[in-house]
Design a protein around this motif. Structure first.
Motif, PDB file in Angstrom:
ATOM      1  N   ILE A  20       2.897   6.967   4.368  1.00 47.13           N
ATOM      2  CA  ILE A  20       1.809   7.238   5.312  1.00 47.13           C
ATOM      3  C   ILE A  20       1.927   8.649   5.881  1.00 47.13           C
ATOM      4  CG2 ILE A  20       0.860   6.568   7.550  1.00 47.13           C
ATOM      5  CD1 ILE A  20       1.537   3.648   6.779  1.00 47.13           C
ATOM      6  N   GLN A  21       3.149   9.087   6.184  1.00 42.86           N
ATOM      7  CA  GLN A  21       3.337  10.439   6.701  1.00 42.86           C
ATOM      8  C   GLN A  21       2.899  11.484   5.668  1.00 42.86           C
ATOM      9  OE1 GLN A  21       4.544  11.710   9.891  1.00 42.86           O
ATOM     10  NE2 GLN A  21       3.521  13.408   8.836  1.00 42.86           N
ATOM     11  N   ALA A  22       3.277  11.275   4.404  1.00 44.48           N
ATOM     12  CA  ALA A  22       2.875  12.219   3.358  1.00 44.48           C
ATOM     13  C   ALA A  22       1.359  12.233   3.190  1.00 44.48           C
ATOM     14  CB  ALA A  22       3.559  11.850   2.043  1.00 44.48           C
ATOM     15  N   ALA A  23       0.744  11.059   3.267  1.00 46.60           N
ATOM     16  CA  ALA A  23      -0.717  10.979   3.145  1.00 46.60           C
ATOM     17  C   ALA A  23      -1.393  11.724   4.296  1.00 46.60           C
ATOM     18  CB  ALA A  23      -1.155   9.520   3.121  1.00 46.60           C
ATOM     19  N   LYS A  24      -0.823  11.629   5.491  1.00 45.57           N
ATOM     20  CA  LYS A  24      -1.390  12.338   6.644  1.00 45.57           C
ATOM     21  C   LYS A  24      -1.256  13.852   6.490  1.00 45.57           C
ATOM     22  CE  LYS A  24      -0.852   8.648  10.083  1.00 45.57           C
ATOM     23  NZ  LYS A  24      -2.301   8.499  10.338  1.00 45.57           N
ATOM     24  N   LEU A  25      -0.334  14.277   5.646  1.00 45.58           N
ATOM     25  CA  LEU A  25      -0.183  15.701   5.356  1.00 45.58           C
ATOM     26  C   LEU A  25      -1.082  16.144   4.205  1.00 45.58           C
ATOM     27  CD1 LEU A  25       3.714  16.020   5.675  1.00 45.58           C
ATOM     28  CD2 LEU A  25       1.984  16.759   7.328  1.00 45.58           C
ATOM     29  N   GLY A  26      -1.943  15.233   3.772  1.00 51.98           N
ATOM     30  CA  GLY A  26      -2.916  15.572   2.743  1.00 51.98           C
ATOM     31  C   GLY A  26      -2.417  15.454   1.321  1.00 51.98           C
ATOM     32  N   LYS A  27      -1.335  14.716   1.104  1.00 49.30           N
ATOM     33  CA  LYS A  27      -0.749  14.587  -0.225  1.00 49.30           C
ATOM     34  C   LYS A  27      -1.228  13.307  -0.920  1.00 49.30           C
ATOM     35  CE  LYS A  27       1.437  18.299   0.752  1.00 49.30           C
ATOM     36  NZ  LYS A  27       0.994  19.586   0.147  1.00 49.30           N
ATOM     37  N   SER A  28      -1.264  13.367  -2.259  1.00 48.31           N
ATOM     38  CA  SER A  28      -1.595  12.163  -3.023  1.00 48.31           C
ATOM     39  C   SER A  28      -0.320  11.323  -3.167  1.00 48.31           C
ATOM     40  CB  SER A  28      -2.142  12.534  -4.405  1.00 48.31           C
ATOM     41  OG  SER A  28      -1.217  13.328  -5.121  1.00 48.31           O
ATOM     42  N   VAL A  29      -0.412  10.050  -2.787  1.00 48.88           N
ATOM     43  CA  VAL A  29       0.778   9.207  -2.680  1.00 48.88           C
ATOM     44  C   VAL A  29       0.543   7.872  -3.378  1.00 48.88           C
ATOM     45  CG1 VAL A  29       2.421   8.119  -1.099  1.00 48.88           C
ATOM     46  CG2 VAL A  29       1.260  10.226  -0.422  1.00 48.88           C
ATOM     47  N   VAL A  30       1.561   7.404  -4.093  1.00 45.06           N
ATOM     48  CA  VAL A  30       1.526   6.062  -4.667  1.00 45.06           C
ATOM     49  C   VAL A  30       2.837   5.361  -4.350  1.00 45.06           C
ATOM     50  CG1 VAL A  30       2.418   6.794  -6.935  1.00 45.06           C
ATOM     51  CG2 VAL A  30       1.102   4.672  -6.737  1.00 45.06           C
ATOM     52  N   VAL A  31       2.725   4.091  -3.964  1.00 46.56           N
ATOM     53  CA  VAL A  31       3.897   3.262  -3.678  1.00 46.56           C
ATOM     54  C   VAL A  31       4.044   2.239  -4.795  1.00 46.56           C
ATOM     55  CG1 VAL A  31       4.941   1.596  -2.093  1.00 46.56           C
ATOM     56  CG2 VAL A  31       3.654   3.542  -1.190  1.00 46.56           C
ATOM     57  N   VAL A  32       5.225   2.210  -5.417  1.00 43.90           N
ATOM     58  CA  VAL A  32       5.510   1.258  -6.493  1.00 43.90           C
ATOM     59  C   VAL A  32       6.463   0.196  -5.966  1.00 43.90           C
ATOM     60  CG1 VAL A  32       6.448   0.968  -8.816  1.00 43.90           C
ATOM     61  CG2 VAL A  32       5.221   3.075  -8.210  1.00 43.90           C
ATOM     62  N   ASP A  33       6.077  -1.068  -6.070  1.00 43.14           N
ATOM     63  CA  ASP A  33       6.924  -2.167  -5.581  1.00 43.14           C
ATOM     64  C   ASP A  33       6.729  -3.369  -6.493  1.00 43.14           C
ATOM     65  OD1 ASP A  33       8.277  -2.842  -2.530  1.00 43.14           O
ATOM     66  OD2 ASP A  33       7.838  -4.527  -3.851  1.00 43.14           O
ATOM     67  N   ASP A  34       7.846  -4.038  -6.821  1.00 47.47           N
ATOM     68  CA  ASP A  34       7.745  -5.148  -7.771  1.00 47.47           C
ATOM     69  C   ASP A  34       7.389  -6.471  -7.114  1.00 47.47           C
ATOM     70  OD1 ASP A  34      10.091  -5.652  -6.467  1.00 47.47           O
ATOM     71  OD2 ASP A  34      11.362  -5.683  -8.248  1.00 47.47           O
ATOM     72  N   ARG A  35       7.187  -6.481  -5.795  1.00 44.21           N
ATOM     73  CA  ARG A  35       6.727  -7.701  -5.134  1.00 44.21           C
ATOM     74  C   ARG A  35       5.208  -7.767  -5.169  1.00 44.21           C
ATOM     75  NH1 ARG A  35      11.277  -6.235  -2.197  1.00 44.21           N
ATOM     76  NH2 ARG A  35      12.753  -7.935  -1.800  1.00 44.21           N
ATOM     77  N   ALA A  36       4.691  -9.000  -5.158  1.00 47.70           N
ATOM     78  CA  ALA A  36       3.242  -9.176  -5.231  1.00 47.70           C
ATOM     79  C   ALA A  36       2.547  -8.605  -3.999  1.00 47.70           C
ATOM     80  CB  ALA A  36       2.896 -10.657  -5.387  1.00 47.70           C
ATOM     81  N   LYS A  37       3.253  -8.593  -2.859  1.00 49.23           N
ATOM     82  CA  LYS A  37       2.676  -8.064  -1.628  1.00 49.23           C
ATOM     83  C   LYS A  37       3.615  -7.020  -1.040  1.00 49.23           C
ATOM     84  CE  LYS A  37      -0.031 -12.194  -0.539  1.00 49.23           C
ATOM     85  NZ  LYS A  37      -0.397 -13.200   0.488  1.00 49.23           N
ATOM     86  N   VAL A  38       3.041  -6.082  -0.308  1.00 49.69           N
ATOM     87  CA  VAL A  38       3.826  -4.985   0.250  1.00 49.69           C
ATOM     88  C   VAL A  38       4.707  -5.485   1.398  1.00 49.69           C
ATOM     89  CG1 VAL A  38       2.115  -3.264  -0.394  1.00 49.69           C
ATOM     90  CG2 VAL A  38       1.971  -4.355   1.858  1.00 49.69           C
ATOM     91  N   GLY A  39       5.633  -4.627   1.828  1.00 52.85           N
ATOM     92  CA  GLY A  39       6.480  -4.973   2.974  1.00 52.85           C
ATOM     93  C   GLY A  39       7.956  -4.857   2.712  1.00 52.85           C
TER      94      GLY A  39
END
Length: 491
Positions: A20-39
């Motif tokens: 979220i911090q990187a996105a607020k700095l205007g960067k393109s961000v992707v989060v990779v997680d092997d769980r069906a839901k985030v957290g």
């Protein structure tokens, strides 16, 4: 190949704050997680469900009211597994919804899949699509490893998800055993042991070290231990587990190294965790984890020895707290994209959500002694405050440590109801370089537990009035014993 500014492996506290911090700095961000839901671990099997379980246990058992209504008082006469699971499920759904909304609002993309390194800038993501597995490679300028940890599972422990559990499976299937043995007196083991003791389940805690929670002030830990013993918990400190076998009825029996046997209906093995890095193919990016799967980083920037790759959260080890992991994640994003990061001289608070809970910030007495700092301590007991009496609190202390010469606050340690909330008052004063004069000279709402700060500060103030010169003068004026051994009468 899709290119991003920032790839985050893991959606736990460190990962989501960094994304979220990187996105607020205007960067393109992707989060990779092997769980069906985030957290991440925090929402699925760690912080959120375990603290929800604690609150559920205290509410349903009537624990907080027993000082007034007697030890036999219960909010609900029978508590079953469904009672525990229901609240955990509702809290989980809420937390996931909040995180998904935060990602969407800030333009953070997510991929449900397992990521592994192809090179220092490339991640292969294996995910399920239409019933089959596909793999795609994505690329980024900066990468954060925030995959968290998983329970340490020694090969000789017969985990079966029936009556021998690790800490993840234990919270995924909350039960009400008639008796429980907890192996491991660290933060996780201690929390679960005291929670189930509050539910009136006989609990035995096995810990190879003589001292619980060695990173916290010994006096408040001793206060917790006394509370645990008074309510009938069996503590086997300085004892190690050799192996677990089963009785004829199938119940687990813990064999200790000293020959003693401990039988119970259920065993929770919570003796440590390890970084979830084994599937990341770290060699492809030039990194290597230690024997417990953890990564070494610069503790200010959180860079690994590969400059564009960072690591944060539990995967880098102590203190392994959600609160510190979040700040580490934010620091990563700021450093990676050229924004100034906060000074690292701020002292973070530590919280242990046992029953009663503990929290501290700054130096312990042992720290002050080791550093050669002249110090003094002041104590407030919850049961001696008006609010504590109103609440029926029998346990709990607030302890302040200050520099004897400057009166600067250097440590705050709390055990008891609301400790994790109360500590923040001391945290603010300590990190702003304040003295105990603040507590002495300012008023606090009355009656409150926070008033304990004034009580402890006044206790400290009185102790500080005894100066070395005054002490020497008092000693010189002390009548000397005569030949008979009795003191002479003062003239």
């Amino acid at each position: 190949m899709v290119h991003y500014d920032f790839i985050v492996l893991g959606a736990g506290p460190a990962g989501r704050r960094a994304a979220i911090q990187a996105a607020k700095l205007g960067k393109s961000v992707v989060v990779v997680d092997d769980r069906a839901k985030v957290g991440g671990v925090s929402v699925h099997t760690g912080t959120i469900p375990s603290k929800t379980l604690r609150e559920t246990a205290l509410n349903l058992s009537g624990w907080r009211e027993r000082a007034f209504y007697g030890q036999g008082y219960r909010t609900r006469t029978t508590i079953c597994s469904d009672d525990l699971d229901q609240r955990i499920g509702k809290t989980f759904d809420y937390e996931v919804a909040v995180l998904e909304h935060q990602f969407a609002r800030n333009g953070v993309q997510t991929i449900n899949g397992r990521g592994s390194f192809v090179s220092p800038h490339e991640i292969a993501v294996r995910r399920e699509l239409d019933g089959s597995f596909v793999e795609e490679v994505i690329k980024a300028d900066k990468i954060l490893i925030s995959v968290g940890t998983r329970p340490f599972r020694p090969a000789h422990i017969p985990f079966n998800k029936t009556n021998v559990f690790d800490s993840d499976n234990f919270i995924l299937q909350p039960q009400m055993p008639s008796s429980l043995t907890v192996v491991g007196g660290g933060v996780i083991g201690l929390e679960y042991a005291t929670i189930f003791s509050a539910l009136d389940i006989p609990v035995t805690l096995i810990e190879p070290n003589e001292q619980l929670l060695p990173f916290m002030d010994k006096e408040i830990v001793d206060h917790l231990v006394q509370s645990m013993r008074e309510r009938g918990m069996s503590l086997r400190l300085g004892c190690s587990l050799s192996y677990i076998h089963f009785s004829e009825s199938g119940d687990p029996i813990c064999q200790l190294a000293d020959g003693r046997l401990i039988g119970s209906k259920m065993v929770l093995f919570a003796a440590g965790r390890e970084g979830a890095t084994s599937s990341l193919n770290l060699k492809a990016c030039g990194l290597e984890a230690d024997s417990r799967g953890r990564l070494e980083v610069d503790r200010t920037t959180f860079q690994t020895n590969v400059p564009n790759i960072y690591a944060a959260g539990d995967v880098i080890g102590f203190p392994s707290l959600a609160s510190t992991s979040m700040e580490q994640g934010r620091a990563v994003a700021c450093h990676a994209f050229g924004k100034a990061i906060a000074a690292d001289d701020q002292k973070p608070p530590y919280g242990v959500y046992a029953v009663p809970e503990l929290s501290s910030v700054g130096m312990t007495e042992a720290d002050a002694q080791q550093a050669g700092i002249p110090y003094e301590c002041g104590i407030a007991r919850f049961k001696e405050t008006s609010r504590g009496h109103i609440m029926g609190l029998e346990a709990g202390i607030l302890k302040l440590i200050c520099h004897r010469e400057t009166r600067k606050l250097i440590g705050v340690h709390v055990v008891g109801e609301g400790a994790s909330e109360l500590v923040h008052i001391g945290q603010a004063v300590l990190n702003l370089g304040g003295t105990i004069d603040y507590f002495v000279e300012n008023s606090f709402n009355y009656p409150t537990l926070a008033e304990g700060y004034k009580v402890a500060a006044l206790d400290l103030w009185n102790r500080l009035q005894v100066t070395p010169a005054a002490a020497d003068k008092d000693a010189a004026a002390e009548p000397k014993p005569g030949r008979s051994g009795r003191k002479k009468k003062a003239a």
